[in-house]
Structure formats: C-alpha cells, structure tokens
Design a protein around this motif. Structure first.
Motif, PDB file in Angstrom:
ATOM      1  N   VAL A  59      15.987 -11.506   0.185  1.00  0.00           N
ATOM      2  CA  VAL A  59      15.943 -12.130  -1.138  1.00  0.00           C
ATOM      3  C   VAL A  59      14.491 -12.443  -1.470  1.00  0.00           C
ATOM      4  CG1 VAL A  59      16.745 -14.026  -2.593  1.00  0.00           C
ATOM      5  CG2 VAL A  59      18.232 -13.136  -0.778  1.00  0.00           C
ATOM      6  N   VAL A  91      11.870 -14.063  -4.146  1.00  0.00           N
ATOM      7  CA  VAL A  91      11.901 -15.080  -5.194  1.00  0.00           C
ATOM      8  C   VAL A  91      10.551 -15.190  -5.891  1.00  0.00           C
ATOM      9  CG1 VAL A  91      12.422 -17.484  -5.748  1.00  0.00           C
ATOM     10  CG2 VAL A  91      13.587 -16.383  -3.819  1.00  0.00           C
ATOM     11  N   TYR A 149       9.221 -15.884  -0.535  1.00  0.00           N
ATOM     12  CA  TYR A 149       8.919 -16.746  -1.688  1.00  0.00           C
ATOM     13  C   TYR A 149       7.476 -16.512  -2.131  1.00  0.00           C
ATOM     14  CZ  TYR A 149       8.311 -20.854  -4.632  1.00  0.00           C
ATOM     15  OH  TYR A 149       8.055 -21.682  -5.705  1.00  0.00           O
ATOM     16  N   CYS A 186      19.802 -18.924  -2.779  1.00  0.00           N
ATOM     17  CA  CYS A 186      19.547 -17.590  -2.211  1.00  0.00           C
ATOM     18  C   CYS A 186      20.708 -17.132  -1.338  1.00  0.00           C
ATOM     19  CB  CYS A 186      18.254 -17.605  -1.399  1.00  0.00           C
ATOM     20  SG  CYS A 186      16.754 -17.754  -2.402  1.00  0.00           S
ATOM     21  N   ILE A 211      14.108 -14.754   3.372  1.00  0.00           N
ATOM     22  CA  ILE A 211      13.797 -15.141   1.999  1.00  0.00           C
ATOM     23  C   ILE A 211      12.284 -15.068   1.841  1.00  0.00           C
ATOM     24  CG2 ILE A 211      13.814 -17.012   0.291  1.00  0.00           C
ATOM     25  CD1 ILE A 211      16.344 -18.095   1.719  1.00  0.00           C
ATOM     26  N   TYR A 236      11.362 -19.131 -10.809  1.00  0.00           N
ATOM     27  CA  TYR A 236      12.488 -19.914 -10.294  1.00  0.00           C
ATOM     28  C   TYR A 236      12.319 -21.395 -10.605  1.00  0.00           C
ATOM     29  CZ  TYR A 236      15.935 -22.100  -7.356  1.00  0.00           C
ATOM     30  OH  TYR A 236      16.983 -22.881  -6.935  1.00  0.00           O
TER      31      TYR A 236
END
Length: 236
Positions: A6, A8, A66, A37, A64, A13
């Motif tokens: 994922v 981001v 970011y 997520c 994840i 966000y």
C-alpha cells in the motif's frame, strides 16, 4: 493469498482524512492510517458463505510505504505583516514531527521523504482572493493575512512513488499495489506495473480522479465510508 503493498501519498491522505474524520492527535492519525491501509487486505474476490454471511479471505501486507515531506523549520518573511514567521515554533511543526516519529516506529511501515524547495517558498494570494481582486469586489487595501497562503512545492515525493512502483513490479515482490492518492501523474508507473502483471488499485478516498488514470488501473476501490474507528470494515 496475495502480497499487497500500500503506497500512501501522505500530503493527500492527511488533507482528506482531516476533512473526512476531523482533527486528531498524531498518534490517533497514525492508528487511523494503518487501520485504513489494512482494509485493503480484504480480498473481495475470494470468500466462503456461512449462512447469509460472506467470510472473506485476507491477503498479506508486504509493506505500507508512506511518502511525505518533513515539516518546515524555516523562517519566512510575511510581506503583509512585514515580519518573519518561524515555522519551527508552530503547532503544525510539532504535530507533524510527532506524527512522523510515531509512524517510523510502526511495523511494516517504510517512510519515503521528499523535501520542500526553499527557493520557491513564498506567500501568494489565495485563488479566491485573486478572483475578488479581478472582479474589483475588494481592493489591495482590503487584503488581510487570511488572503495569503504560503506557496510550497514538494520535490522528490512523486519520483520516489514512481521508482518504488517500478521496483516492486520488476522484482515481482508483490501481487497487488494499492495507491492512495488523487494524482493522475502516476499513469506511466501504473501502466508499467500492469504490464509486469501487477494488479494495480487506486484509492482516491472518494475524491474524483482524472479519466486518464481510471483508464490505466485495474480498479478504483475506496473505504472512505467505513467507520474508521470501528473494528468492522463494513460500509455505513
């Protein structure tokens, strides 16, 4: 079971999450982000039925990623007040530092940091102020601090997203990439991932995205209507 990465777009966000779910402490926003997520691990293509209820399979979180910029710690001159403002002492700076530090400590989370271009950082009129000035509904003498916005340009963030998509795709590290963003600049990266056999999903948090991006992804899936503070991932 698929491996899912994922990605981001942090600035996107944080802005939309504040609109959807209100102000939160740095720790609460991090908890919310990770919980959100993980909603993408629910594989809606594979389930078994137990009575009238569907029991879904959950995929594996690869990581994840970011992407964001560290908070501004510069002193910027305000032409209206004719004073310098030290952003390092602002509540926003403190909140963002705590948010990033908290995020760094979470499992399966990798930060990819860009930066703000110092030479392009200055105050400009807001779009609404420009309209009013052009219509002559206000004059330059009516300008207040609220009519000014700080113009800041991120650098390195989009490039890092594109490179990570390419790396994940070429090395076959994941089966699916979920990009949480509303930006259509990632069309080339999305096309590349799909060519390499990656299932490419975009989550725009309910925001409208460019038709050009819609054409080159495998699906648009969002959970912005889910009660993010609940243990359930059913939509309201």
């Amino acid at each position: 079971m698929k491996k899912v990465a994922v990605l981001v777009d942090g600035g996107f966000y944080r802005k939309v999450a504040k609109y959807l779910w209100g102000d939160k402490t740095p720790e609460e926003r991090v908890d919310e982000l990770i919980r959100y997520c993980r909603l993408h691990l629910k594989d809606r293509d594979f389930y078994t039925k137990k009575g009238n209820k569907k029991i879904y399979q959950y995929n594996e979180m690869y990581r994840i990623f970011y992407y964001d910029c560290a908070p501004i710690d510069k002193t910027v001159y305000n032409p209206l007040t004719q004073k310098n403002f030290n952003f390092a002492k602002s509540p926003t700076f403190i909140w963002m530092n705590n948010f990033l530090n908290n995020l760094k400590q979470r499992r399966k989370v990798a930060l990819r940091m860009g930066f703000f271009a110092d030479e392009e950082m200055n105050y400009v009129f807001s779009a609404e102020t420009v309209k009013k000035l052009c219509k002559k509904s206000i004059t330059i003498d009516d300008i207040q601090e609220s009519n000014l916005v700080l113009n800041m340009r991120q650098k390195g963030v989009d490039m890092k997203i594109g490179l990570d998509i390419a790396s994940l795709a070429y090395k076959k590290l994941v089966d699916q990439i979920v990009l949480i963003s509303g930006d259509s600049d990632f069309v080339p990266a999305a096309k590349l991932a799909r060519i390499e056999g990656i299932d490419f999903i975009v989550d725009s948090l309910g925001m409208k995205i460019n038709d050009n991006l819609t054409e080159h992804i495998d699906g648009l899936r969002t959970y912005y209507k889910v009660n993010i503070n609940s243990d359930s991932d059913d939509e309201e």
